[in-house]
Design a protein around this motif. Structure first.
Motif, mmCIF file in Angstrom:
data_model
loop_
_atom_site.group_PDB
_atom_site.id
_atom_site.type_symbol
_atom_site.label_atom_id
_atom_site.label_comp_id
_atom_site.label_asym_id
_atom_site.label_seq_id
_atom_site.Cartn_x
_atom_site.Cartn_y
_atom_site.Cartn_z
ATOM 1 N N VAL A 107 0.838 -1.197 0.000
ATOM 2 C CA VAL A 107 0.000 0.000 0.000
ATOM 3 C C VAL A 107 0.877 1.253 0.000
ATOM 4 N N THR A 108 1.872 1.248 0.893
ATOM 5 C CA THR A 108 2.763 2.397 1.018
ATOM 6 C C THR A 108 3.467 2.691 -0.303
ATOM 7 N N THR A 109 4.009 1.650 -0.926
ATOM 8 C CA THR A 109 4.733 1.823 -2.193
ATOM 9 C C THR A 109 3.806 2.379 -3.270
ATOM 10 N N GLN A 110 2.581 1.859 -3.320
ATOM 11 C CA GLN A 110 1.643 2.301 -4.358
ATOM 12 C C GLN A 110 1.255 3.771 -4.176
ATOM 13 N N VAL A 111 1.049 4.189 -2.930
ATOM 14 C CA VAL A 111 0.709 5.596 -2.676
ATOM 15 C C VAL A 111 1.884 6.496 -3.082
ATOM 16 N N ASN B 193 4.079 6.014 -5.316
ATOM 17 C CA ASN B 193 4.309 6.014 -6.760
ATOM 18 C C ASN B 193 3.115 6.484 -7.585
ATOM 19 N N THR B 194 2.011 6.851 -6.925
ATOM 20 C CA THR B 194 0.785 7.209 -7.656
ATOM 21 C C THR B 194 0.314 8.598 -7.257
ATOM 22 N N GLU B 195 0.536 9.580 -8.114
ATOM 23 C CA GLU B 195 0.036 10.927 -7.828
ATOM 24 C C GLU B 195 -1.488 10.902 -7.839
#
Length: 336
Positions: A199-203, A205-207
């Motif tokens: 979840v942390t990585t996706q947030v 990397n995703t504006e």
């Protein structure tokens, strides 16, 4: 993080090798505890696998691990299975860490967003779709809000963090968030990611992303976190102190040595941050093989001690309030 210098603690050491698994929300705390415990207890080896609360409880009930970490207390079905696993003894819910749930987002130039429970519920149910929606703009006068779409991220695996977050939404905004509390994300709004790290990585990397994750992950990854409106009408910044205030008013609903807590998500306590989870260690009151039982009791005696709780704030958590901790320490003492 906190205990790299491995502070000394007064530990009654056990020896042997044991496995534990479960909550990824408490992973950073458990790793600090293991580091300190192992540095002072020669011949003690504890392996903690952060598989998520649901998988941890399953592994515990199947006898694969000596204890489990879980962000929600055992339900009735899990308690029944645990009784068999504990050779007829009870499995205890032992609160060990306060892990505030951060509402994290990735909107460059829009720090310290204020969000009410209703707005959060509308975002995660797909009704508020853009960052400059009037509902968000009204709570954040003067903020630089883009017109770009909001991209919710949720936990794809079964998670105690999801259980607590959905419980919070259903409690404080039931007209908007009509789903019951559940370890499994209940709708198709947004995109799933596995475990807290995913979840942390996706947030990051995703504006335009928004999600919910335990505070230590938000801090360690320097994510933007929202100020959340509590039952007193205050938009509260997330901190160990504001989270502890919310848990101080929790009610013990467990019986005997079981210390299951009921959190008041609508707390009117001044300065309290309302979205908190208590992460438990699930342990057999009795019924483990002798070496495992000694190790579990020794390790949990340390984690529930003043020395053990001291490391939590530095590791991105909040300690268990003293009134609750006293009950936990008495229950750990009763393990055999």
């Amino acid at each position: 993080m906190g205990a790299s210098s491995a502070p000394t603690a007064d530990i009654d050491c056990a020896t042997g090798n044991i496995n534990a698994a479960g909550s990824s929300a408490q992973k950073n705390a458990v790793e600090e505890w293991i580091k300190i415990y192992a540095s002072q207890c020669a011949g003690a080896n504890l392996n903690y696998n952060p598989t998520g609360s649901g998988a941890g409880i399953q592994a515990f009930n199947e006898g694969q691990v000596a204890f489990a970490g879980s962000d929600s207390a055992l339900d009735d079905e899990e308690k029944t299975a645990a009784k068999q696993r504990c050779q007829g003894g009870n499995a205890l819910n032992l609160p060990m860490v306060v892990g505030p749930v951060a509402v994290v987002y990735n909107v460059p130039g829009a720090d310290d967003l204020k969000l009410s429970p209703e707005t959060i519920a509308n975002i995660f149910s797909g009704k508020v779709k853009n960052w400059n929606d009037p509902a968000i703009a009204k709570e954040n006068e003067g903020a630089n809000l883009p017109s770009s779409p909001i991209k919710p991220i949720y936990r794809a695996d079964e998670s105690g963090t999801t259980d607590n977050f959905t419980d919070y939404l259903n409690t404080v905004a039931p007209d908007i968030w009509t789903w019951e509390a559940d370890k499994k994300w209940p709708n198709s709004t947004g995109q799933g990611a596995n475990k807290s790290d995913g979840v942390t990585t996706q947030v990051k990397n995703t504006e335009g992303a928004i999600s919910y994750v335990e505070m230590s992950y938000a801090e360690n990854n320097k994510l933007q976190t929202a100020h959340v409106k509590n039952g007193a009408g205050e938009y509260t910044e997330l901190s160990p102190e504001s989270a502890s205030k919310a848990v101080a008013g929790a009610k013990v609903v467990g019986t005997g040595n079981d210390v299951e807590l009921e959190i008041d998500y609508a707390t009117k306590e001044a300065g309290a941050y309302p979205i908190v989870l208590v992460t438990y260690e699930i342990a057999c009151e009795k019924g483990l093989p002798e070496e495992q039982a000694k190790f579990v009791k020794s390790f949990l005696t340390y984690t529930s001690s003043a020395d053990g709780q001291k490391i939590l704030t530095e590791a991105g958590y909040a300690p268990i309030p003293q009134a609750v901790l006293t009950k936990v320490q008495a229950s750990v003492k009763a393990l055999s």
